[in-house]
Design an enzyme around this catalytic site. Structure first.
Site, PDB file in Angstrom:
ATOM      1  NE  ARG A   1      -4.146  -1.845   2.233  1.00 23.76           N
ATOM      2  CZ  ARG A   1      -4.243  -3.294   1.900  1.00 23.76           C
ATOM      3  NH1 ARG A   1      -3.140  -3.978   1.961  1.00 23.76           N
ATOM      4  NH2 ARG A   1      -5.474  -3.678   1.837  1.00 23.76           N
TER       5      ARG A   1
ATOM      6  CB  SER B   1     -10.724  -9.947  -3.014  1.00 18.11           C
ATOM      7  OG  SER B   1      -9.829  -9.284  -2.809  1.00 18.11           O
TER       8      SER B   1
ATOM      9  CD  GLU C   1      -4.509 -11.581   6.964  1.00 20.72           C
ATOM     10  OE1 GLU C   1      -3.159 -10.996   7.194  1.00 20.72           O
ATOM     11  OE2 GLU C   1      -5.150 -10.414   6.086  1.00 20.72           O
TER      12      GLU C   1
ATOM     13  NE  ARG D   1      -1.574 -15.187   5.131  1.00 21.55           N
ATOM     14  CZ  ARG D   1      -0.417 -14.501   5.466  1.00 21.55           C
ATOM     15  NH1 ARG D   1       0.385 -15.223   6.337  1.00 21.55           N
ATOM     16  NH2 ARG D   1      -0.253 -13.297   5.243  1.00 21.55           N
TER      17      ARG D   1
END
Length: 466
Positions: free
Chosen positions: A40, A185, A339, A413
């Protein structure tokens, strides 16, 4: 389950033999910068007037892909060696003069932040920008943000990777109001927000889907936009965000540790009945990973913080007496913190009573179909994980679990979840452990060092680990 199975990345590398803990783990683990904040900050720096500096930036596959993508648009980015005791490079970003971004080719890899954050900025280029990525990335949802950009005056060819954003003509893209279904999303909204000040009318976004996952990530985008000088109005009750047009100023960014990347290490303390200290845990943050504190507390862990004289704050997690056998079951709505699902699923699989994880249907559109992947891999090792319409129900069968290859599906993950299970279950081998470089390069060495040097077979009382 075909989505997960078909997404499994082919690799010739030998599987990682996940080390089994010999007793409670006592460890201190430093965590590199947040991928979400780093990417970002890079987008905001690229859209600003003047130089920006980013301290503590994560260098991983996802962030390096973002850096190279911005360079292809004419943004100058260089790394400067750390000073004043910093553990990471400082990134210096100089946007092109007059916002004259060039055309180019962008490799998105498997990074959702690149494929969804960059097109709104690429709409201001003077040439065509071509986007593509890994084969798995071509199945990730993109239509919502590309359709929104078309409605905002941007010419785009294609509805998923590969696609192209065509050069602006004689004016800045119009912007204005647009409705977006971000059920797939939250990155669809964040991507539009981060470059909204560059549009002639700014951008007003209304989410019209049935669900809105990962809201903390949108909160992070809004907070960072405001830090950069943007005027943002957010109405969470109506799921509406409005960003006024205006020039962002170059600034200095300080990136927090990636709290989601800390969660496997905290889970290691939980399942072994040990302790884990994570330095530099922020007192206030928009990172979704901060929610792990409450989850671990609900599962029976003791959570404390320690503030040093210089203001640094450490998080300490002490697992329950008895380790994984004493973990409590949970029934969690994880829609805002999806997540963390692989970490929590691994913990639940090693417990003693059933747990349910809800509100995470959107995880089917992540790096892989995480619901199918977790169900497949836990069950394959002798556990029991059932895929539901919007989540998972996990009924632990630890005594029946056995070694085998845990597939990662090119998902970082998933790889770390397999390593957590390997702390308890002997003989677990994690395929494609290198996929963790997406957000945490060197994970396997960190993990192996933790287990080899941090195991304490003689430590029977976790209260001694504080």
């Amino acid at each position: 389950m075909m989505g997960a199975v078909s997404a499994q990345k082919k690799t010739s590398a030998a599987p990682f033999a996940a080390p089994q803990a010999r007793g409670p783990l006592r460890w201190v683990q430093s965590i590199p910068g947040s991928k979400s904040m780093t990417n970002r900050a890079l987008i905001l720096a690229a859209g600003a007037a003047g130089r920006s500096e980013i301290f503590g930036a994560l260098r991983s596959r996802d962030t390096d892909l973002m850096i190279e993508a911005l360079r292809s648009l004419g943004v100058r980015i260089r790394a400067v060696s750390p000073t004043h005791g910093s553990e990471s490079d400082c990134l210096i970003i100089d946007p092109p003069s007059e916002g004259e971004y060039s055309g180019g080719t962008v490799d998105c890899g498997l990074a959702g932040t690149v494929m969804r954050f960059l097109p709104p900025l690429a709409a201001h280029s003077t040439g065509t920008v071509l986007f593509d990525g890994d084969p798995q990335a071509r199945t990730r949802p993109m239509g919502a943000i590309l359709d929104a950009l078309r409605k905002l005056g941007v010419e785009i060819e294609g509805d998923s990777l590969p696609f192209s954003v065509h050069a602006r003509t004689d004016h800045t893209p119009r912007g204005g109001e647009v409705e977006v279904d971000a059920s797939g999303s939250s990155q669809f909204i964040s991507g539009l927000l981060l470059s909204a000040p560059l549009y002639e009318e700014g951008i007003t976004i209304k989410h019209v889907g049935a669900t809105l996952p990962s809201l903390p990530h949108i909160d992070m985008s809004v907070a960072m936009l405001r830090e950069a000088g943007a005027q943002v109005d957010a109405n969470l009750f109506e799921h509406t965000w409005s960003v006024q047009p205006g020039q962002l100023a170059g600034r200095t960014w300080h990136i927090e540790p990636d709290l989601s990347n800390a969660t496997p290490f905290l889970a290691a303390a939980a399942v072994t009945g040990g302790s884990m200290r994570i330095p530099h845990w922020p007192a206030h943050t928009t990172q979704a990973g901060d929610a792990i504190r409450d989850i671990l507390k609900d599962m029976g862990c003791t959570i404390t913080t320690e503030t040093h004289a210089d203001g640094r704050r450490d998080l300490i997690v002490v697992g329950p007496r008895g380790g994984h056998r004493a973990l409590k079951p949970v029934d969690l709505d994880m829609s805002a913190i999806g997540e963390l699902t692989p970490t929590v699923a691994a913990l639940a699989a090693l417990g003693t009573e059933p747990s349910r994880l809800r509100g995470i249907a959107h995880l089917r559109g992540h790096e892989t179909d995480r619901l199918a992947a977790l169900s497949t891999e836990i069950t394959k090792l002798g556990g029991h994980c059932e895929e539901l319409a919007d989540g998972l129900i996990i009924r632990p069968k630890v005594e029946a679990m056995h070694g085998g290859v845990w597939h990662s599906y090119a998902d970082h993950r998933m790889a770390t979840a397999g390593a957590i299970i390997g702390l308890v279950v002997e003989g677990v081998e994690v395929a494609d452990i290198g996929t963790t470089a997406k957000t945490l390069p060197g994970f396997e060495l960190m993990w192996a060092t933790m287990v080899s040097e941090g195991s304490h077979p003689e430590a029977a009382d976790p209260e001694d680990h504080r």
